[in-house]
Write a protein that holds these residues in place. Structure first.
Motif, PDB file in Angstrom:
ATOM      1  N   HIS A  66       0.838  -1.207   0.000  1.00 34.71           N
ATOM      2  CA  HIS A  66       0.000   0.000   0.000  1.00 34.71           C
ATOM      3  C   HIS A  66       0.872   1.257   0.000  1.00 34.71           C
ATOM      4  O   HIS A  66       0.518   2.263  -0.617  1.00 34.71           O
ATOM      5  CB  HIS A  66      -0.936  -0.001   1.212  1.00 34.71           C
ATOM      6  CG  HIS A  66      -2.074  -0.966   1.097  1.00 34.71           C
ATOM      7  ND1 HIS A  66      -3.079  -0.823   0.168  1.00 34.71           N
ATOM      8  CD2 HIS A  66      -2.355  -2.107   1.788  1.00 34.71           C
ATOM      9  CE1 HIS A  66      -3.942  -1.816   0.291  1.00 34.71           C
ATOM     10  NE2 HIS A  66      -3.525  -2.624   1.271  1.00 34.71           N
ATOM     11  N   GLY A  70       0.799   4.100  -2.696  1.00 38.26           N
ATOM     12  CA  GLY A  70       0.623   5.496  -2.302  1.00 38.26           C
ATOM     13  C   GLY A  70       1.636   6.392  -2.991  1.00 38.26           C
ATOM     14  O   GLY A  70       1.298   7.476  -3.492  1.00 38.26           O
ATOM     15  N   TYR A  73       0.742   6.637  -6.825  1.00 36.53           N
ATOM     16  CA  TYR A  73      -0.379   7.553  -7.088  1.00 36.53           C
ATOM     17  C   TYR A  73       0.023   9.003  -6.804  1.00 36.53           C
ATOM     18  O   TYR A  73      -0.448   9.931  -7.476  1.00 36.53           O
ATOM     19  CB  TYR A  73      -1.595   7.155  -6.251  1.00 36.53           C
ATOM     20  CG  TYR A  73      -2.301   5.924  -6.777  1.00 36.53           C
ATOM     21  CD1 TYR A  73      -2.811   5.894  -8.071  1.00 36.53           C
ATOM     22  CD2 TYR A  73      -2.454   4.785  -5.982  1.00 36.53           C
ATOM     23  CE1 TYR A  73      -3.453   4.761  -8.561  1.00 36.53           C
ATOM     24  CE2 TYR A  73      -3.095   3.651  -6.461  1.00 36.53           C
ATOM     25  CZ  TYR A  73      -3.589   3.645  -7.753  1.00 36.53           C
ATOM     26  OH  TYR A  73      -4.220   2.525  -8.248  1.00 36.53           O
ATOM     27  N   ASP A  80      -5.935  11.875  -3.944  1.00 40.16           N
ATOM     28  CA  ASP A  80      -6.940  11.195  -3.117  1.00 40.16           C
ATOM     29  C   ASP A  80      -6.627   9.708  -2.996  1.00 40.16           C
ATOM     30  O   ASP A  80      -6.676   9.136  -1.903  1.00 40.16           O
ATOM     31  CB  ASP A  80      -8.339  11.393  -3.714  1.00 40.16           C
ATOM     32  CG  ASP A  80      -8.811  12.834  -3.591  1.00 40.16           C
ATOM     33  OD1 ASP A  80      -8.266  13.556  -2.724  1.00 40.16           O
ATOM     34  OD2 ASP A  80      -9.696  13.248  -4.361  1.00 40.16           O
ATOM     35  N   ARG A  81      -6.299   9.101  -4.134  1.00 42.91           N
ATOM     36  CA  ARG A  81      -5.983   7.669  -4.106  1.00 42.91           C
ATOM     37  C   ARG A  81      -4.672   7.430  -3.351  1.00 42.91           C
ATOM     38  O   ARG A  81      -4.529   6.427  -2.634  1.00 42.91           O
ATOM     39  CB  ARG A  81      -5.887   7.135  -5.533  1.00 42.91           C
ATOM     40  CG  ARG A  81      -5.716   5.628  -5.622  1.00 42.91           C
ATOM     41  CD  ARG A  81      -6.927   4.874  -5.085  1.00 42.91           C
ATOM     42  NE  ARG A  81      -6.673   3.456  -4.963  1.00 42.91           N
ATOM     43  CZ  ARG A  81      -6.835   2.570  -5.954  1.00 42.91           C
ATOM     44  NH1 ARG A  81      -7.273   2.973  -7.146  1.00 42.91           N
ATOM     45  NH2 ARG A  81      -6.599   1.290  -5.754  1.00 42.91           N
ATOM     46  N   GLU A  83      -3.529   9.161  -0.806  1.00 40.17           N
ATOM     47  CA  GLU A  83      -3.808   9.233   0.636  1.00 40.17           C
ATOM     48  C   GLU A  83      -4.522   7.975   1.115  1.00 40.17           C
ATOM     49  O   GLU A  83      -4.220   7.448   2.194  1.00 40.17           O
ATOM     50  CB  GLU A  83      -4.650  10.473   0.950  1.00 40.17           C
ATOM     51  CG  GLU A  83      -4.909  10.623   2.438  1.00 40.17           C
ATOM     52  CD  GLU A  83      -5.388  12.003   2.833  1.00 40.17           C
ATOM     53  OE1 GLU A  83      -5.547  12.231   4.047  1.00 40.17           O
ATOM     54  OE2 GLU A  83      -5.604  12.847   1.941  1.00 40.17           O
ATOM     55  N   GLU A  84      -5.429   7.481   0.311  1.00 45.05           N
ATOM     56  CA  GLU A  84      -6.158   6.259   0.666  1.00 45.05           C
ATOM     57  C   GLU A  84      -5.190   5.091   0.876  1.00 45.05           C
ATOM     58  O   GLU A  84      -5.297   4.344   1.862  1.00 45.05           O
ATOM     59  CB  GLU A  84      -7.151   5.934  -0.455  1.00 45.05           C
ATOM     60  CG  GLU A  84      -7.992   4.697  -0.226  1.00 45.05           C
ATOM     61  CD  GLU A  84      -8.863   4.370  -1.441  1.00 45.05           C
ATOM     62  OE1 GLU A  84      -9.132   3.171  -1.649  1.00 45.05           O
ATOM     63  OE2 GLU A  84      -9.246   5.306  -2.185  1.00 45.05           O
ATOM     64  N   GLU A  85      -4.234   4.936  -0.029  1.00 44.75           N
ATOM     65  CA  GLU A  85      -3.280   3.826   0.071  1.00 44.75           C
ATOM     66  C   GLU A  85      -2.337   4.000   1.260  1.00 44.75           C
ATOM     67  O   GLU A  85      -2.031   3.040   1.977  1.00 44.75           O
ATOM     68  CB  GLU A  85      -2.473   3.706  -1.227  1.00 44.75           C
ATOM     69  CG  GLU A  85      -3.281   3.318  -2.454  1.00 44.75           C
ATOM     70  CD  GLU A  85      -3.886   1.926  -2.362  1.00 44.75           C
ATOM     71  OE1 GLU A  85      -3.392   1.101  -1.564  1.00 44.75           O
ATOM     72  OE2 GLU A  85      -4.874   1.663  -3.076  1.00 44.75           O
ATOM     73  N   GLN A  87      -2.918   5.668   4.022  1.00 47.62           N
ATOM     74  CA  GLN A  87      -3.676   5.451   5.259  1.00 47.62           C
ATOM     75  C   GLN A  87      -3.879   3.957   5.512  1.00 47.62           C
ATOM     76  O   GLN A  87      -3.802   3.492   6.660  1.00 47.62           O
ATOM     77  CB  GLN A  87      -5.033   6.167   5.184  1.00 47.62           C
ATOM     78  CG  GLN A  87      -4.947   7.689   5.193  1.00 47.62           C
ATOM     79  CD  GLN A  87      -4.536   8.268   6.548  1.00 47.62           C
ATOM     80  OE1 GLN A  87      -4.123   7.552   7.463  1.00 47.62           O
ATOM     81  NE2 GLN A  87      -4.613   9.578   6.669  1.00 47.62           N
ATOM     82  N   LYS A  88      -4.108   3.197   4.441  1.00 51.08           N
ATOM     83  CA  LYS A  88      -4.250   1.741   4.588  1.00 51.08           C
ATOM     84  C   LYS A  88      -2.967   1.126   5.126  1.00 51.08           C
ATOM     85  O   LYS A  88      -2.993   0.240   5.984  1.00 51.08           O
ATOM     86  CB  LYS A  88      -4.598   1.106   3.236  1.00 51.08           C
ATOM     87  CG  LYS A  88      -6.061   1.218   2.851  1.00 51.08           C
ATOM     88  CD  LYS A  88      -6.310   0.508   1.530  1.00 51.08           C
ATOM     89  CE  LYS A  88      -7.756   0.686   1.076  1.00 51.08           C
ATOM     90  NZ  LYS A  88      -7.982   0.065  -0.255  1.00 51.08           N
ATOM     91  N   GLU A  91      -2.739   1.891   8.766  1.00 52.05           N
ATOM     92  CA  GLU A  91      -3.695   1.099   9.551  1.00 52.05           C
ATOM     93  C   GLU A  91      -3.181  -0.322   9.760  1.00 52.05           C
ATOM     94  O   GLU A  91      -3.298  -0.896  10.845  1.00 52.05           O
ATOM     95  CB  GLU A  91      -5.047   1.049   8.828  1.00 52.05           C
ATOM     96  CG  GLU A  91      -5.823   2.355   8.871  1.00 52.05           C
ATOM     97  CD  GLU A  91      -7.013   2.340   7.915  1.00 52.05           C
ATOM     98  OE1 GLU A  91      -7.384   1.229   7.464  1.00 52.05           O
ATOM     99  OE2 GLU A  91      -7.551   3.417   7.607  1.00 52.05           O
TER     100      GLU A  91
END
Length: 502
Positions: A66, A70, A73, A80-81, A83-85, A87-88, A91
């Motif tokens: 991820h 990140g 991207y 946006d994508r 940040e999503e990766e 953050q995953k 987590e």
């Protein structure tokens, strides 16, 4: 009893094949990850994304995937994508310092400076704390490898944020450190220009602008800003910056080797633009490679793109290994020569010779520049040096030594003129101008020993022998000149007709 035994055998075979299958799956996954990492290192971002997504489908939650997505991207400006990766990744694997750093850069790019600052400052502090232990890069944790390769970026991004927050002195210190740590010179200078303008240190801003004029492409608006002291516009321009992030799985040197070789192969196949693209990508890995900058300058020179060639040639001189600088100075001389700026060309050739007294390519070129300025005696001196130091044309350059001693292979894309041959040839012309026919004959004859088919030498020898009433030799050389495509074919045929009618 037999059935029990057979069941036991089947059970063992099942375990064997399951184990074999798991090993094959593991091997297949590891191979896929290697393919992903290679595409990432080569900056083939779409291919890398597809590859990492496939790897995730095989083993969801694998550490680092991820994060890599990140980064990819982020480089494609899909924030946006990205940040999503990231953050995953955080987590799933909370102790991922580089993901937090990338998230900080992402926030910075999105203008969320309050959120960006603690993330980037944390990354810098982590790097400094481990750097203080004096651990070799190879022994560092993997995330520290990234910080080690991006130390200039750490300084630059922190300096950028300090400037935004109004701490101009702190910002100046960080940007200067970024410059020292090899971050992009042009980006650093633009930030320093803005800092000095905001601090009303105009002389320093002027000095930065003069440095940019030597190395930069974005100076035109800065001149206007400086003349009008337009601080608001300076702030706007300094915020328009892309961040150079090295997220590399392999070593910088190894990646440069691969990319350089790929570029060379592309050029050899005639795919010039692809070769240029690969070399420019290689500079994203390291701007400080002499070999990449020099190769780019050389191919662009060959294509007649002289301004762009000059830019990369300057970089080769400014950041490259001094061992090779004579080649870059010689190329810079060739750029000026092609522009008809002979005095400037002479200065560059002299710099090349200062660094290698026996660099006969530069001596030949220096003679040519003197010749263009009508300084015949100086031209003769340089060409005579080439003749006397070339061992009959065998030693034409130190190219083999350069390739042998360098870390990366250098390709000579523009075929170097044979200095010995051309020195002999143009000495022949020079002696003819002085009326020294015998010396002219000697030089042209020696030149033909190196390039027997040169039509100009044959044509000139034909004229000389004709003037000396040596009919046989005159006819021979005129015939050879015509056979080898002389541009004076009409005149050569007329001379032959005259000779045969005598």
């Amino acid at each position: 009893m037999l059935r029990t035994y057979l069941n036991f055998i089947i059970f063992l075979l099942t375990l064997f094949f399951l184990g074999f299958s798991e090993k094959e799956d593991k091997k297949s996954f590891e191979y896929l990850l290697e393919k992903c990492d290679h595409a990432l290192d080569m900056q083939e971002y779409d291919e890398a994304i597809d590859c990492y997504l496939k790897a995730l489908s095989m083993k969801p939650g694998t550490k680092g995937i991820h994060e890599a997505l990140g980064y990819l991207y982020l480089m494609k400006e899909n924030y946006d994508r990205a940040e999503e990766e990231l953050q995953k990744e955080l987590e799933l694997h909370k102790g991922s310092p580089f993901s937090r750093f990338l998230l900080g850069i992402l926030c910075l790019l999105k203008g969320d400076y309050d959120r960006a600052y603690p993330l980037i400052e944390e990354a810098k502090n982590k790097f400094l704390s481990i750097s203080a232990l004096k651990i070799l890069p190879k022994q560092m944790p993997i995330y520290m490898k990234f910080f080690y390769e991006n130390s200039g970026l750490l300084n630059f991004s922190l300096g950028f944020l300090l400037k935004v927050n109004g701490d101009l002195s702190g910002a100046e210190e960080e940007i200067q450190s970024a410059l020292k740590n090899g971050y992009r010179k042009e980006d650093c200078l633009i930030q320093l220009f803005d800092i000095y303008l905001q601090k009303n240190e105009i002389e320093k801003a002027e000095k930065v602008l003069s440095d940019l004029e030597e190395d930069g492409e974005r100076i035109e608006p800065l001149r206007d800003i400086l003349s009008s002291i337009d601080r608001e516009r300076s702030k706007e321009i300094s915020k328009k910056v892309k961040f150079s992030i090295r997220y590399l799985k392999d070593s910088i040197r190894s990646i440069l080797l691969k990319m350089n070789q790929q570029a060379i192969s592309a050029i050899e196949r005639g795919e010039i633009e692809r070769g240029i693209e690969l070399w420019k990508k290689a500079l994203n890995v390291s701007e400080r490679s002499f070999h990449i900058n020099y190769n780019l300058a050389l191919i662009l020179f060959d294509l007649g793109k002289l301004d762009e060639a000059r830019k990369y040639c300057k970089r080769a001189i400014n950041v490259g290994d001094p061992f090779y600088h004579h080649w870059a100075y010689n190329l810079m001389g060739n750029i000026y020569y092609r522009e008809g700026r002979y005095y400037e060309a002479i200065n560059e050739y002299k710099k090349a010779i200062d660094r290698d007294k026996d660099f006969i390519v530069a001596h030949y070129n220096l003679g040519s520049a003197y010749n263009m300025l009508g300084e015949k005696d100086k031209a003769e001196r340089e060409w005579r040096f080439v003749v006397e130091h070339s061992k009959g044309g065998i030693k034409e350059s130190k190219r083999e030594d350069m390739i042998k001693k360098g870390e990366l292979e250098i390709i000579i894309l523009v075929e170097e003129k044979k200095p010995y041959f051309y020195s002999r040839k143009y000495l022949g012309f020079l002696y003819l101008e002085k009326g020294l026919k015998e010396k002219g004959i000697e030089e042209f004859e020696e030149a033909l020993k190196i390039v027997p088919s040169d039509p100009e030498c044959h044509y000139e020898l034909g004229k000389i022998y004709m003037s000396l009433n040596n009919k046989e030799k005159a006819i021979y050389h005129f015939e050879e000149a015509i056979k080898n495509g002389t541009k004076n074919e009409k005149e050569a045929k007329a001379f032959l007709k005259e000779l045969r009618n005598e």
